[in-house]
Design a protein around this motif. Sequence first.
Motif, mmCIF file in Angstrom:
data_model
loop_
_atom_site.group_PDB
_atom_site.id
_atom_site.type_symbol
_atom_site.label_atom_id
_atom_site.label_comp_id
_atom_site.label_asym_id
_atom_site.label_seq_id
_atom_site.Cartn_x
_atom_site.Cartn_y
_atom_site.Cartn_z
ATOM 1 N N GLN A 8 0.852 -1.180 0.000
ATOM 2 C CA GLN A 8 0.000 0.000 0.000
ATOM 3 C C GLN A 8 0.891 1.234 0.000
ATOM 4 O OE1 GLN A 8 -2.345 0.687 3.497
ATOM 5 N NE2 GLN A 8 -3.305 2.535 2.659
ATOM 6 N N VAL A 9 0.763 2.064 -1.016
ATOM 7 C CA VAL A 9 1.518 3.311 -1.095
ATOM 8 C C VAL A 9 0.749 4.371 -0.320
ATOM 9 C CG1 VAL A 9 2.483 5.079 -2.598
ATOM 10 C CG2 VAL A 9 2.524 2.686 -3.317
ATOM 11 N N VAL A 10 1.363 4.895 0.728
ATOM 12 C CA VAL A 10 0.673 5.838 1.611
ATOM 13 C C VAL A 10 0.776 7.271 1.099
ATOM 14 C CG1 VAL A 10 0.721 6.842 3.928
ATOM 15 C CG2 VAL A 10 0.931 4.368 3.631
ATOM 16 N N ALA A 11 1.953 7.641 0.571
ATOM 17 C CA ALA A 11 2.142 9.034 0.147
ATOM 18 C C ALA A 11 3.367 9.151 -0.753
ATOM 19 C CB ALA A 11 2.307 9.950 1.359
ATOM 20 N N LEU A 49 4.915 10.855 9.020
ATOM 21 C CA LEU A 49 4.217 9.902 8.159
ATOM 22 C C LEU A 49 4.520 8.463 8.570
ATOM 23 C CD1 LEU A 49 4.702 11.476 4.626
ATOM 24 C CD2 LEU A 49 2.508 11.018 5.712
ATOM 25 N N ILE A 50 5.794 8.207 8.830
ATOM 26 C CA ILE A 50 6.207 6.850 9.221
ATOM 27 C C ILE A 50 5.509 6.434 10.510
ATOM 28 C CG2 ILE A 50 8.158 5.448 9.989
ATOM 29 C CD1 ILE A 50 9.921 7.137 8.079
ATOM 30 N N ALA A 51 5.473 7.348 11.473
ATOM 31 C CA ALA A 51 4.861 7.025 12.769
ATOM 32 C C ALA A 51 3.345 6.863 12.651
ATOM 33 C CB ALA A 51 5.198 8.130 13.775
ATOM 34 N N THR A 52 2.698 7.767 11.930
ATOM 35 C CA THR A 52 1.225 7.764 11.848
ATOM 36 C C THR A 52 0.703 6.538 11.112
ATOM 37 O OG1 THR A 52 1.177 10.178 11.882
ATOM 38 C CG2 THR A 52 -0.783 9.051 11.025
ATOM 39 N N HIS A 53 1.389 6.145 10.055
ATOM 40 C CA HIS A 53 0.872 5.076 9.193
ATOM 41 C C HIS A 53 1.586 3.742 9.394
ATOM 42 C CE1 HIS A 53 -1.645 7.854 6.853
ATOM 43 N NE2 HIS A 53 -0.645 8.700 6.932
ATOM 44 N N GLY A 54 2.527 3.688 10.300
ATOM 45 C CA GLY A 54 3.264 2.447 10.504
ATOM 46 C C GLY A 54 4.003 2.010 9.243
ATOM 47 N N SER A 66 23.496 14.799 -3.461
ATOM 48 C CA SER A 66 24.779 14.248 -3.033
ATOM 49 C C SER A 66 24.582 12.920 -2.324
ATOM 50 C CB SER A 66 25.487 15.236 -2.097
ATOM 51 O OG SER A 66 24.787 15.333 -0.870
ATOM 52 N N HIS A 67 25.633 12.095 -2.372
ATOM 53 C CA HIS A 67 25.583 10.841 -1.604
ATOM 54 C C HIS A 67 25.325 11.133 -0.128
ATOM 55 C CE1 HIS A 67 26.592 8.571 -5.033
ATOM 56 N NE2 HIS A 67 27.905 8.720 -5.008
ATOM 57 N N GLN A 68 25.877 12.231 0.356
ATOM 58 C CA GLN A 68 25.689 12.586 1.763
ATOM 59 C C GLN A 68 24.216 12.852 2.062
ATOM 60 O OE1 GLN A 68 27.559 16.272 3.021
ATOM 61 N NE2 GLN A 68 28.094 15.373 4.986
ATOM 62 N N GLN A 69 23.533 13.560 1.156
ATOM 63 C CA GLN A 69 22.120 13.844 1.384
ATOM 64 C C GLN A 69 21.290 12.564 1.352
ATOM 65 O OE1 GLN A 69 20.343 16.822 -1.178
ATOM 66 N NE2 GLN A 69 18.257 16.226 -0.599
ATOM 67 N N VAL A 70 21.621 11.652 0.441
ATOM 68 C CA VAL A 70 20.885 10.386 0.387
ATOM 69 C C VAL A 70 21.005 9.668 1.728
ATOM 70 C CG1 VAL A 70 20.758 8.108 -0.697
ATOM 71 C CG2 VAL A 70 21.155 10.134 -2.107
ATOM 72 N N MET A 71 22.202 9.610 2.271
ATOM 73 C CA MET A 71 22.391 8.879 3.523
ATOM 74 C C MET A 71 21.836 9.626 4.731
ATOM 75 S SD MET A 71 23.277 5.971 2.812
ATOM 76 C CE MET A 71 23.284 5.504 4.548
ATOM 77 N N HIS A 72 21.805 10.960 4.676
ATOM 78 C CA HIS A 72 21.120 11.689 5.749
ATOM 79 C C HIS A 72 19.631 11.330 5.744
ATOM 80 C CE1 HIS A 72 24.237 14.046 7.475
ATOM 81 N NE2 HIS A 72 24.470 14.788 6.406
ATOM 82 N N THR A 73 19.032 11.261 4.547
ATOM 83 C CA THR A 73 17.624 10.877 4.452
ATOM 84 C C THR A 73 17.434 9.442 4.933
ATOM 85 O OG1 THR A 73 17.411 12.355 2.536
ATOM 86 C CG2 THR A 73 15.645 10.763 2.910
ATOM 87 N N ALA A 74 18.346 8.567 4.523
ATOM 88 C CA ALA A 74 18.269 7.177 4.979
ATOM 89 C C ALA A 74 18.349 7.096 6.502
ATOM 90 C CB ALA A 74 19.385 6.351 4.346
ATOM 91 N N SER A 75 19.197 7.901 7.107
ATOM 92 C CA SER A 75 19.334 7.874 8.567
ATOM 93 C C SER A 75 18.048 8.315 9.256
ATOM 94 C CB SER A 75 20.499 8.782 8.987
ATOM 95 O OG SER A 75 21.720 8.289 8.476
ATOM 96 N N ARG A 76 17.380 9.324 8.685
ATOM 97 C CA ARG A 76 16.089 9.749 9.241
ATOM 98 C C ARG A 76 15.085 8.602 9.196
ATOM 99 N NH1 ARG A 76 14.078 14.661 5.852
ATOM 100 N NH2 ARG A 76 12.327 14.475 7.311
ATOM 101 N N VAL A 77 15.061 7.906 8.059
ATOM 102 C CA VAL A 77 14.111 6.811 7.877
ATOM 103 C C VAL A 77 14.412 5.667 8.836
ATOM 104 C CG1 VAL A 77 13.359 5.028 6.246
ATOM 105 C CG2 VAL A 77 13.639 7.402 5.465
ATOM 106 N N LEU A 78 15.683 5.280 8.910
ATOM 107 C CA LEU A 78 16.053 4.174 9.790
ATOM 108 C C LEU A 78 15.783 4.503 11.248
ATOM 109 C CD1 LEU A 78 19.432 3.169 8.085
ATOM 110 C CD2 LEU A 78 17.207 2.062 7.814
ATOM 111 N N ALA A 79 16.086 5.756 11.641
ATOM 112 C CA ALA A 79 15.846 6.154 13.036
ATOM 113 C C ALA A 79 14.363 6.112 13.380
ATOM 114 C CB ALA A 79 16.400 7.556 13.276
ATOM 115 N N ALA A 80 13.509 6.311 12.364
ATOM 116 C CA ALA A 80 12.060 6.268 12.588
ATOM 117 C C ALA A 80 11.515 4.847 12.539
ATOM 118 C CB ALA A 80 11.354 7.136 11.551
ATOM 119 N N GLY A 81 12.382 3.874 12.228
ATOM 120 C CA GLY A 81 11.980 2.472 12.302
ATOM 121 C C GLY A 81 11.640 1.808 10.984
ATOM 122 N N ALA A 82 11.754 2.536 9.855
ATOM 123 C CA ALA A 82 11.396 1.964 8.559
ATOM 124 C C ALA A 82 12.648 1.538 7.800
ATOM 125 C CB ALA A 82 10.600 2.974 7.733
#
Length: 422
Positions: A8-11, A49-54, A66-82
């Motif tokens: 299911q694509v949430v957003a 979004l991650i928290a609200t929709h699981g 930049s590769h750095q920006q990709v991994m900063h985004t990845a870190s946000r996602v991983l820290a939120a549990g996804a």
Amino acid sequence: YRDDPAVQVVAFTAAQIPDIAGRRYPPQLAGPRYPEGIPVVEEQRLEALIATHGIEQVVFAYSDVSHQQVMHTASRVLAAGAGFLLLGPGRTMLRSPLPVIAVSAVRTGCGKSPVSRWIARRLRGEGLRVGVLRHPMPYGDLLRQRVQRFSSAEDLSAARCSVEEREEYEPHLREGSLVYAGVDYAAVLALARDEVDIIVWDGGNNDFPLLRPDLHLVLVDPLRPRDGQSHHPGEAVLRMADAVLVTKSDVATAEQLAEQAGVLRAHCPGVPVMHCELAIEVDAPERITGRRVLVVEDGPTLTHGGMDTGAGYRAARELGAASVVDPRRSAAPGVRALYERYRHIGRVLPAVGYHPAQLEELRATIAAADAESVVLATPCDLTRLIAIDKPVARVGYHYRERDTDALGTLLDRFIGERCAVG
């Protein structure tokens, strides 16, 4: 994911393109599993979004970062549990029944469009019907943009194309190629298949193609020699190359060219490398020489492309402008906000016009500038869209081979092997 019952694509999230958050991806495009469509929200709300929709998985699906920006985004996602996912060409490229020559680059602003136009011209000279497929630019009404075919400037007006779209489509149309674009690329490809003999994929940003190429040409810019190993997905594109074109070889220093050669040896050893020039053309040089000029450059090249200036500024310097007027002094509020966001931009005005309000701010900024003339280095004719109350000098790039007919020889061999002419 559209027809996958396990997902299911949430957003969708919005990051690079202004004013698309708050919209919905239409249900007619999302499919029967999404009768209400899919919301588009600001990327800043990612953790909420991650928290609200699981949410279990986040797909990163935009380019020129930049590769750095990709991994900063990845870190946000991983820290939120996804989980964090990058979709590769095996999942995203369509197979074409027609031969495909793809032109990609490691960053925006390397010169894809001048090279694509030169290739299309060469192919037409061999008697082939050429279709140029452009990367999707879904800024407006997505239903209207599902499948697009352009054969004239009037078609662009009828489709209400933005400045950014016109900059990519208009030069191809002037040279006689059909241009295809849209949101549903299976349908776009089906339309092109019935009308042309060969497809030139003129890529967007530094993305890899949406069609599986039979010949993949990748451009690098020696003025930014390390960008091929520092940005996503540009490094992946470079490693996929069948041949590499080093553009702007005439203005790069020996040190820059040597540094670029080192990057190529490390990332795509054994791949043919060709050098070329992007020569500047000016239609009215007398409107530049000795005058105070305002320089208007291609917007995306300056913004997420990371360049501080472009062809217009180079032309102003080479033709002896008395001065280059700083657009910040006359910038309308939205334009000032653009400079705040992209602080690297130099003394030039990025032509950003995703919607009418931005076009009006662009017009007002030009009108208020203390300049005697305007240097327009936008690939489209901006005077068709806004009134400019000063004399205009148009600046463009064209591709010129530096290694004697190396690209032409490669194309001739490809045509002989893959294309039925006549």
